[in-house]
Scaffold this motif. Structure first.
Motif, PDB file in Angstrom:
ATOM      1  N   SER A  80       5.116  -9.038  -8.414  1.00 40.77           N
ATOM      2  CA  SER A  80       4.086  -9.661  -7.590  1.00 40.77           C
ATOM      3  C   SER A  80       2.719  -9.085  -7.962  1.00 40.77           C
ATOM      4  O   SER A  80       2.614  -7.954  -8.420  1.00 40.77           O
ATOM      5  CB  SER A  80       4.362  -9.446  -6.098  1.00 40.77           C
ATOM      6  OG  SER A  80       5.486 -10.204  -5.685  1.00 40.77           O
ATOM      7  N   TYR A  81       1.682  -9.881  -7.714  1.00 39.63           N
ATOM      8  CA  TYR A  81       0.340  -9.585  -8.232  1.00 39.63           C
ATOM      9  C   TYR A  81      -0.698  -9.761  -7.144  1.00 39.63           C
ATOM     10  O   TYR A  81      -0.716 -10.782  -6.439  1.00 39.63           O
ATOM     11  CB  TYR A  81       0.072 -10.540  -9.394  1.00 39.63           C
ATOM     12  CG  TYR A  81      -1.337 -10.597  -9.922  1.00 39.63           C
ATOM     13  CD1 TYR A  81      -1.972  -9.471 -10.432  1.00 39.63           C
ATOM     14  CD2 TYR A  81      -2.030 -11.815  -9.953  1.00 39.63           C
ATOM     15  CE1 TYR A  81      -3.262  -9.547 -10.948  1.00 39.63           C
ATOM     16  CE2 TYR A  81      -3.318 -11.901 -10.476  1.00 39.63           C
ATOM     17  CZ  TYR A  81      -3.929 -10.756 -10.965  1.00 39.63           C
ATOM     18  OH  TYR A  81      -5.201 -10.831 -11.481  1.00 39.63           O
ATOM     19  N   ILE A  82      -1.565  -8.752  -6.992  1.00 40.55           N
ATOM     20  CA  ILE A  82      -2.684  -8.823  -6.066  1.00 40.55           C
ATOM     21  C   ILE A  82      -3.959  -8.808  -6.910  1.00 40.55           C
ATOM     22  O   ILE A  82      -4.322  -7.779  -7.480  1.00 40.55           O
ATOM     23  CB  ILE A  82      -2.688  -7.635  -5.101  1.00 40.55           C
ATOM     24  CG1 ILE A  82      -1.362  -7.573  -4.343  1.00 40.55           C
ATOM     25  CG2 ILE A  82      -3.854  -7.741  -4.116  1.00 40.55           C
ATOM     26  CD1 ILE A  82      -1.125  -6.259  -3.639  1.00 40.55           C
ATOM     27  N   PRO A  83      -4.645  -9.935  -7.035  1.00 42.07           N
ATOM     28  CA  PRO A  83      -5.804 -10.005  -7.941  1.00 42.07           C
ATOM     29  C   PRO A  83      -7.022  -9.300  -7.387  1.00 42.07           C
ATOM     30  O   PRO A  83      -7.129  -9.045  -6.175  1.00 42.07           O
ATOM     31  CB  PRO A  83      -6.055 -11.511  -8.063  1.00 42.07           C
ATOM     32  CG  PRO A  83      -5.538 -12.074  -6.783  1.00 42.07           C
ATOM     33  CD  PRO A  83      -4.362 -11.223  -6.391  1.00 42.07           C
ATOM     34  N   GLN A  84      -7.943  -8.991  -8.254  1.00 47.46           N
ATOM     35  CA  GLN A  84      -9.236  -8.455  -7.834  1.00 47.46           C
ATOM     36  C   GLN A  84      -9.941  -9.510  -6.982  1.00 47.46           C
ATOM     37  O   GLN A  84      -9.912 -10.698  -7.279  1.00 47.46           O
ATOM     38  CB  GLN A  84     -10.082  -8.117  -9.061  1.00 47.46           C
ATOM     39  CG  GLN A  84     -11.396  -7.439  -8.735  1.00 47.46           C
ATOM     40  CD  GLN A  84     -12.164  -7.070  -9.997  1.00 47.46           C
ATOM     41  OE1 GLN A  84     -11.866  -7.553 -11.078  1.00 47.46           O
ATOM     42  NE2 GLN A  84     -13.155  -6.207  -9.853  1.00 47.46           N
ATOM     43  N   GLY A  85     -10.562  -9.050  -5.892  1.00 49.53           N
ATOM     44  CA  GLY A  85     -11.226  -9.994  -5.005  1.00 49.53           C
ATOM     45  C   GLY A  85     -10.303 -10.641  -3.997  1.00 49.53           C
ATOM     46  O   GLY A  85     -10.697 -11.555  -3.282  1.00 49.53           O
ATOM     47  N   ARG A  86      -9.032 -10.219  -3.997  1.00 54.08           N
ATOM     48  CA  ARG A  86      -8.009 -10.603  -3.007  1.00 54.08           C
ATOM     49  C   ARG A  86      -7.496 -12.020  -3.180  1.00 54.08           C
ATOM     50  O   ARG A  86      -6.312 -12.259  -3.183  1.00 54.08           O
ATOM     51  CB  ARG A  86      -8.526 -10.379  -1.582  1.00 54.08           C
ATOM     52  CG  ARG A  86      -8.851  -8.909  -1.317  1.00 54.08           C
ATOM     53  CD  ARG A  86     -10.089  -8.737  -0.474  1.00 54.08           C
ATOM     54  NE  ARG A  86     -10.619  -7.381  -0.595  1.00 54.08           N
ATOM     55  CZ  ARG A  86     -11.823  -7.039  -0.230  1.00 54.08           C
ATOM     56  NH1 ARG A  86     -12.641  -7.937   0.298  1.00 54.08           N
ATOM     57  NH2 ARG A  86     -12.240  -5.806  -0.390  1.00 54.08           N
ATOM     58  N   GLU A  87      -8.406 -13.002  -3.277  1.00 53.18           N
ATOM     59  CA  GLU A  87      -8.049 -14.393  -3.528  1.00 53.18           C
ATOM     60  C   GLU A  87      -7.024 -14.936  -2.535  1.00 53.18           C
ATOM     61  O   GLU A  87      -6.124 -15.695  -2.895  1.00 53.18           O
ATOM     62  CB  GLU A  87      -7.546 -14.573  -4.969  1.00 53.18           C
ATOM     63  CG  GLU A  87      -8.647 -14.345  -5.989  1.00 53.18           C
ATOM     64  CD  GLU A  87      -8.243 -14.701  -7.417  1.00 53.18           C
ATOM     65  OE1 GLU A  87      -7.214 -15.381  -7.594  1.00 53.18           O
ATOM     66  OE2 GLU A  87      -8.963 -14.286  -8.344  1.00 53.18           O
ATOM     67  N   ILE A  88      -7.162 -14.531  -1.277  1.00 56.44           N
ATOM     68  CA  ILE A  88      -6.406 -15.225  -0.239  1.00 56.44           C
ATOM     69  C   ILE A  88      -6.991 -16.630  -0.090  1.00 56.44           C
ATOM     70  O   ILE A  88      -8.069 -16.928  -0.597  1.00 56.44           O
ATOM     71  CB  ILE A  88      -6.474 -14.459   1.094  1.00 56.44           C
ATOM     72  CG1 ILE A  88      -7.932 -14.371   1.576  1.00 56.44           C
ATOM     73  CG2 ILE A  88      -5.858 -13.073   0.955  1.00 56.44           C
ATOM     74  CD1 ILE A  88      -8.083 -13.880   2.980  1.00 56.44           C
ATOM     75  N   ILE A  89      -6.273 -17.506   0.601  1.00 60.31           N
ATOM     76  CA  ILE A  89      -6.766 -18.874   0.802  1.00 60.31           C
ATOM     77  C   ILE A  89      -7.613 -18.878   2.074  1.00 60.31           C
ATOM     78  O   ILE A  89      -7.087 -18.674   3.171  1.00 60.31           O
ATOM     79  CB  ILE A  89      -5.605 -19.873   0.903  1.00 60.31           C
ATOM     80  CG1 ILE A  89      -4.716 -19.740  -0.335  1.00 60.31           C
ATOM     81  CG2 ILE A  89      -6.140 -21.300   1.033  1.00 60.31           C
ATOM     82  CD1 ILE A  89      -3.451 -20.562  -0.275  1.00 60.31           C
ATOM     83  N   PRO A  90      -8.931 -19.091   1.966  1.00 63.96           N
ATOM     84  CA  PRO A  90      -9.819 -18.841   3.112  1.00 63.96           C
ATOM     85  C   PRO A  90      -9.730 -19.874   4.221  1.00 63.96           C
ATOM     86  O   PRO A  90     -10.034 -19.559   5.378  1.00 63.96           O
ATOM     87  CB  PRO A  90     -11.211 -18.849   2.481  1.00 63.96           C
ATOM     88  CG  PRO A  90     -11.079 -19.696   1.256  1.00 63.96           C
ATOM     89  CD  PRO A  90      -9.693 -19.441   0.747  1.00 63.96           C
TER      90      PRO A  90
END
Length: 232
Positions: A80-90
Motif C-alpha cells: 500500500s502507498y501513501i503519496p506525498q500531499g496525502r491525495e485523499i478525495i476532498p
C-alpha cells in the motif's frame, strides 16, 4: 521474502530519473530514503507501486516478479502507498474515503474494520465530514488509514510529516511504530525530518541524482554525515 528492487531505470517521458537503483526491504524492516529535492525519491516509490513502472530492472515482492504489474495488483499483493500531499478525495466523506480504499483490496464490505479507529480514534466521530475540510493532521491520519485498511505487508510512505506541527508529527511517529509492531508490516518511507527518521526507522538509504549513494544502519546517520548529502 520482502521487497527486492534490482537495477531499475525509470523515465518520465524522455527524462531519465532513476539510474540502476537497487534496494532491499526485508520482512519486518523499517527503512527511510532521504536526499535533496528532485533526486528521484518519490519516483522510486511510484516505480514500486506501479504508477510509473521502470523500463529496465526488476521488482520482486515475496519472491514474485511484480515489475510490470498495475497498481491495483500491487495492492492486492500486499503493498500500500501513501503519496506525498496525502491525495485523499476532498469532496467525499472520511467514511467514503475509507470504503473506496477497501475496494482496492477487493473488499466489498461497507463496514469500517474496528482496528482502524483503534489506530485513528480522532477519525471515528468525523466520518461524515468531507476530506477537504479536515486539518492537515486529520488528512494525514486519513491517508494512513486508507492504506492501513488494505491490510498491507509493506507500506510505502512519501513525506508523512510534511507540513505538520510537532505535536501531530509525534502522533504520526507513534502510529507508524504501532503499525510496524502490531500489524507485522514492513515500512519504506521518504522523509526529510532527521529526528523523525532516527526515531522511527532502523536503516536508511540516501539518494542523489537518481541513484542510491549511501546505505546503513540508522546509527550511522549523524547530522554531520547526513549534511554531506542533504545540504544545499
Amino acid at each position: 521474502m520482502g521487497l527486492e528492487v534490482q537495477g531499475i531505470d525509470t523515465f518520465y517521458g524522455t527524462s531519465h530519473i532513476l539510474h540502476g537503483v537497487t534496494l532491499s526491504v526485508p520482512d519486518g524492516a523499517m527503512i527511510s530514503v532521504l536526499g535533496r529535492n528532485g533526486v528521484g525519491k518519490s519516483t522510486l516509490l511510484k516505480s514500486i507501486i506501479g504508477i510509473n513502472p521502470p523500463q529496465t530492472g526488476t521488482i520482486h515482492f515475496n519472491d514474485a516478479d511484480v515489475t510490470k504489474e498495475k497498481t491495483h495488483e500491487h495492492v492486492r499483493a500486499g503493498i500500500s502507498y501513501i503519496p506525498q500531499g496525502r491525495e485523499i478525495i476532498p469532496d467525499i466523506s472520511v467514511y467514503e474515503n475509507l470504503v473506496i480504499a477497501m475496494r482496492g483490496k477487493n473488499n466489498r464490505s461497507n463496514q469500517i474494520p474496528a482496528f482502524i479507529f483503534e489506530y485513528f480514534p480522532a477519525l471515528e466521530p468525523i466520518q461524515k465530514r468531507k476530506g477537504g475540510i479536515l486539518s492537515g493532521g486529520q488528512q494525514q491520519q486519513l491517508a494512513i488509514a486508507r492504506a492501513l485498511i488494505q491490510e498491507p505487508n509493506l507500506l510505502l510512505m512519501d513525506e508523512p510529516t510534511e507540513g505538520l506541527q510537532p505535536s501531530v508529527v509525534a502522533e504520526i511517529d507513534t502510529i507508524i511504530k504501532r503499525i510496524h509492531t502490531e500489524r507485522n508490516c514492513s515500512i519504506l518511507l521518504i522523509e526529510q525530518n532527521l529526528d523523525f527518521i532516527r526515531d522511527v526507522t532502523q536503516q536508511f538509504a540516501i539518494m542523489d541524482s537518481g541513484q542510491i549513494v549511501e546505505e546503513g544502519n540508522i546509527e550511522k546517520l549523524t547530522d554531520e554525515f547526513a549534511g554531506q548529502y542533504l545540504s544545499v
